[in-house]
Design an enzyme around this catalytic site. Structure first.
Site, PDB file in Angstrom:
ATOM      1  N   SER A  14      13.306  -2.253  -5.932  1.00 50.55           N
ATOM      2  CA  SER A  14      12.919  -1.030  -6.640  1.00 50.55           C
ATOM      3  C   SER A  14      14.073  -0.029  -6.631  1.00 50.55           C
ATOM      4  O   SER A  14      15.120  -0.294  -7.208  1.00 50.55           O
ATOM      5  CB  SER A  14      11.637  -0.453  -6.028  1.00 50.55           C
ATOM      6  OG  SER A  14      11.120   0.602  -6.805  1.00 50.55           O
TER       7      SER A  14
ATOM      8  N   HIS B 235       5.424   1.238 -10.403  1.00 47.34           N
ATOM      9  CA  HIS B 235       5.519  -0.081 -11.033  1.00 47.34           C
ATOM     10  C   HIS B 235       4.209  -0.463 -11.727  1.00 47.34           C
ATOM     11  O   HIS B 235       3.723  -1.586 -11.605  1.00 47.34           O
ATOM     12  CB  HIS B 235       5.956  -1.135 -10.010  1.00 47.34           C
ATOM     13  CG  HIS B 235       7.308  -0.850  -9.447  1.00 47.34           C
ATOM     14  ND1 HIS B 235       8.459  -0.985 -10.198  1.00 47.34           N
ATOM     15  CD2 HIS B 235       7.691  -0.368  -8.233  1.00 47.34           C
ATOM     16  CE1 HIS B 235       9.498  -0.623  -9.457  1.00 47.34           C
ATOM     17  NE2 HIS B 235       9.052  -0.241  -8.268  1.00 47.34           N
TER      18      HIS B 235
END
Length: 313
Positions: free
Chosen positions: A94, A203
């Site tokens: 990420s 996400h």
């Protein structure tokens, strides 16, 4: 000692804590805090040395803090010549993808820090605008998690798979109701849910406004036309062309982090030792679950640079 091919990996948000910069304070790489402070308008020395853990949970501050420690760890490892082998590729979980792009030569530290600042603020604003949360399902097979999430969503609750971290560890993201409903049914697929203390449904489609804001900044960013391979979260594939990152960076905010596949890609690229650079030891632990034959070490402080590679196992 035989020099084996190395992959560099960088952790994401969630590894931050008060005093996380203290181990690096007396190293040459500490000067990066000044550069990143100038680029972002935040006092990184204050964030890394004195800011309480509770305040560091704020998404924008957490991301800058973790990014800064990660790039310091990389700079110090390179300076010390302690990587013990040729670097075949980089990857980041990420937020960690921005440190990976820096290490790979796709971005300079200053521009990467500016992007992290924009990303963190945009994600925080999106989370404040639409309440969301995340939870990790443990012990359940991925295909059954996918089916359960689809079932809950078909009933009208918002929930999606957000991170596929390792066998038996899948993170879901969405509305509090959607995540709770998934957790309540976890036992039906042999799993259980642990709620994560996060500030939003990262996400997932809830981050679409953040993706739009970040996309504008990425569109103004000049990436190196060629760089060391970086395995992307979005497709778990290696990329060496800087022109792909504005698209991948936008997609990353609303797409699952395909970490398990990414580690397997690093292995296919020839990696035999995975070196985690930054706070915590999460990624090394995940790598051992994904591929027990791969050596995995964590550099979470300067002392780790002096240890033999096997010390991080």
């Amino acid at each position: 000692m035989n020099r084996v091919p190395v992959a560099l990996v960088f952790p994401g948000q969630g590894t931050q804590k008060q005093g996380m910069g203290e181990p690096w304070r007396d190293t040459a790489s500490w000067t990066l805090t000044e550069e990143i402070s100038a680029a972002t308008g935040e006092d990184l020395a204050e964030l890394l040395l004195r800011t309480p853990t509770e305040q560091l949970r704020r998404t924008d501050l957490a991301q800058l803090a973790v990014f800064t420690v990660a790039v310091m760890a990389h700079a110090e490892a390179v300076r010390a010549g302690s990587l013990d082998g040729p670097v075949v590729a980089c990857a980041g979980h990420s937020l960690g993808e921005y440190a990976a792009l820096t290490a790979a030569g796709a971005l300079g530290v200053r521009r990467a820090a500016e992007l992290v600042a924009v990303r963190g603020r945009a994600m925080r604003e999106a989370a404040l605008a639409r309440e969301g949360t995340m939870g990790v399902l443990v012990a359940a097979p991925l295909d059954q998690v996918d089916a359960l999430v689809a079932e809950v969503r078909a009933e009208g609750a918002d929930v999606w798979v957000a991170n596929v971290n390792a066998p038996g560890q899948t993170v879901v993201s969405g509305s509090p109701e959607g995540v709770a409903a998934t957790g309540e049914r976890a036992a039906s697929i042999g799993g259980r849910m642990l709620r994560l203390d996060v500030g939003g449904a990262f996400h997932s489609p809830f981050m679409a406004p953040a993706a739009e804001a970040l996309g504008r900044e990425l569109g103004r960013t000049e990436f190196a036309p060629a760089h060391r391979p970086v395995v992307a979260n979005v497709d778990a594939a290696p990329h060496t062309d800087g022109r792909v990152w504005p698209r991948l960076g936008v997609q990353q905010l609303t797409s699952p982090v395909r970490w398990e596949e990414s580690v397997r890609t690093l292995r296919r690229l020839g990696c035999r030792r995975l070196v985690e650079l930054g706070p915590g030891r999460t990624l090394a632990g995940l790598a051992r679950r994904i591929d027990p034959a791969m050596e995995a070490v964590s550099v979470d402080g300067p002392a780790a640079l002096l240890a033999p590679p096997a010390a991080g196992r």
